[in-house]
Motif scaffolding. Sequence first.
Motif, short mmCIF file in Angstrom:
data_model
loop_
_atom_site.label_atom_id
_atom_site.label_comp_id
_atom_site.label_asym_id
_atom_site.label_seq_id
_atom_site.Cartn_x
_atom_site.Cartn_y
_atom_site.Cartn_z
N ALA A 208 0.86 -0.99 -0.16
CA ALA A 208 -0.04 -0.17 -0.02
C ALA A 208 0.91 1.26 -0.14
O ALA A 208 0.53 2.32 -0.67
CB ALA A 208 -0.83 0.03 1.16
N ALA A 209 1.82 1.30 0.45
CA ALA A 209 2.74 2.44 0.63
C ALA A 209 3.67 2.61 -0.64
O ALA A 209 3.64 3.78 -1.03
CB ALA A 209 3.99 2.33 1.73
N GLN A 211 2.15 1.90 -3.55
CA GLN A 211 1.20 2.28 -4.54
C GLN A 211 1.09 3.75 -4.24
O GLN A 211 0.38 4.27 -5.37
CB GLN A 211 0.12 1.28 -4.30
CG GLN A 211 0.04 0.02 -4.66
CD GLN A 211 -1.39 -0.96 -4.33
OE1 GLN A 211 -1.87 -0.49 -3.41
NE2 GLN A 211 -1.46 -1.65 -5.21
N GLN A 212 1.45 4.39 -3.15
CA GLN A 212 1.31 5.60 -3.22
C GLN A 212 1.79 6.54 -4.10
O GLN A 212 1.68 7.69 -4.65
CB GLN A 212 1.30 6.39 -1.63
CG GLN A 212 0.60 5.50 -0.66
CD GLN A 212 -0.62 5.68 -0.83
OE1 GLN A 212 -1.39 6.61 -0.92
NE2 GLN A 212 -1.56 4.66 -0.94
N PHE A 258 4.20 4.41 5.56
CA PHE A 258 3.12 4.51 4.64
C PHE A 258 2.57 5.79 4.63
O PHE A 258 2.05 6.48 3.71
CB PHE A 258 2.03 3.54 4.88
CG PHE A 258 0.64 3.75 4.48
CD1 PHE A 258 0.30 3.31 2.93
CD2 PHE A 258 -0.28 4.41 5.26
CE1 PHE A 258 -1.04 3.65 2.54
CE2 PHE A 258 -1.71 4.71 4.61
CZ PHE A 258 -2.02 4.14 3.35
N MET A 259 2.42 6.31 5.93
CA MET A 259 2.13 7.71 6.19
C MET A 259 2.88 8.62 5.73
O MET A 259 2.37 9.74 5.02
CB MET A 259 1.69 8.14 7.70
CG MET A 259 0.82 7.15 8.49
SD MET A 259 0.92 7.23 10.11
CE MET A 259 0.09 8.96 10.34
N THR A 262 2.21 8.72 1.78
CA THR A 262 0.76 9.31 1.37
C THR A 262 0.91 10.68 1.51
O THR A 262 0.25 11.39 0.62
CB THR A 262 -0.06 8.80 2.57
OG1 THR A 262 -0.28 7.28 2.46
CG2 THR A 262 -1.65 9.14 2.23
N ALA A 263 1.69 11.28 2.54
CA ALA A 263 1.82 12.80 2.51
C ALA A 263 2.43 13.38 1.24
O ALA A 263 2.21 14.55 0.84
CB ALA A 263 2.66 13.29 3.66
N ALA A 265 2.40 11.83 -1.64
CA ALA A 265 1.82 11.37 -2.79
C ALA A 265 0.84 12.39 -3.38
O ALA A 265 1.05 12.75 -4.56
CB ALA A 265 0.89 10.03 -2.53
#
Length: 302
Positions: A208-209, A211-212, A258-259, A262-263, A265
């Motif tokens: 998931a990370a 994929q960002q 991941f966080m 995401t930030a 992305a």
Amino acid sequence: MITEMLQAPFMQRALIAAVLVGITAPAIGIYLVQRRQALMGDGIGHIAMTGVGLGFLLNTSPVWMAMAVSALGAVAMELIRSFGKMRGDLALAMLFYGGMAGGVLLINLSDTGSNANLITYLFGSLSMVSPADVTAIVVLAAFVILVTVGLRRQLFAVSQDEEFARVTGLPVRALNLLIAITAAVTVTVAMRVVGLLLVSALMVVPVAAAQQISKSFAVTFTLAVAIGTAVSLTGTVTSYYQDVPPGPTIVIAAIAIFMVLTALAAPLARRRARSTEAVQAADASCAVEVPAARSSADSVKA
């Protein structure tokens, strides 16, 4: 201090296991994410508990017994998914809860096992990784890498669109079962470091990370494996110095990455959108200038 850590035999084994776990978990996890089966690893982890308990009861290797039981459970899960209708989710729930209950019951019936032993398999333990465990982990990890890399095109096709894969002549059912068995083997590989209850997170969160910031399957695969390896080593080393369980530490590190990604992305997405708009504007400008040039040339000829 690093030299002291590397000289400890149990840490040498733990680091080898951590690297293999970091590679194998995201390698199979990316196919589970593509198939929208992100929680499959969690279910297999519950089933593997019965294998651990059976290993203690029969005085044999809990790792190999967990692998055998979880592989059978994974095949049952895939068959329920393929043929089950309205009651499929209920059957899966009973399989998961039965696996957990069976593990606790069997390990308490054994002469050598206890709830303390079970805890080390549930959340991972550096000191409990034995030379025999390392041998089993290396063999099982080699199988996972061989399948996920060697059959990546076929597995990707099945994970994206089963009907299209079937039309192209791929053995869809056999590949689905292979994915399930490989996921079960990965759970067995990871349970000594991450733990049975948290292995699913290491399968899913690095993917998931990745994929960002990546849209390509190949780049996502590579980046997810890199993240998985990094957090596994980070969690293992942190566990040694801070005396905390390795499994939760690894998962927290993966969620932190991941966080962060995401930030990052959102700005990357805006930059890509601006680049795309600039290219489209340039193409549109060229399309307007070409007819204008042609009309000017026609007027000169006239």
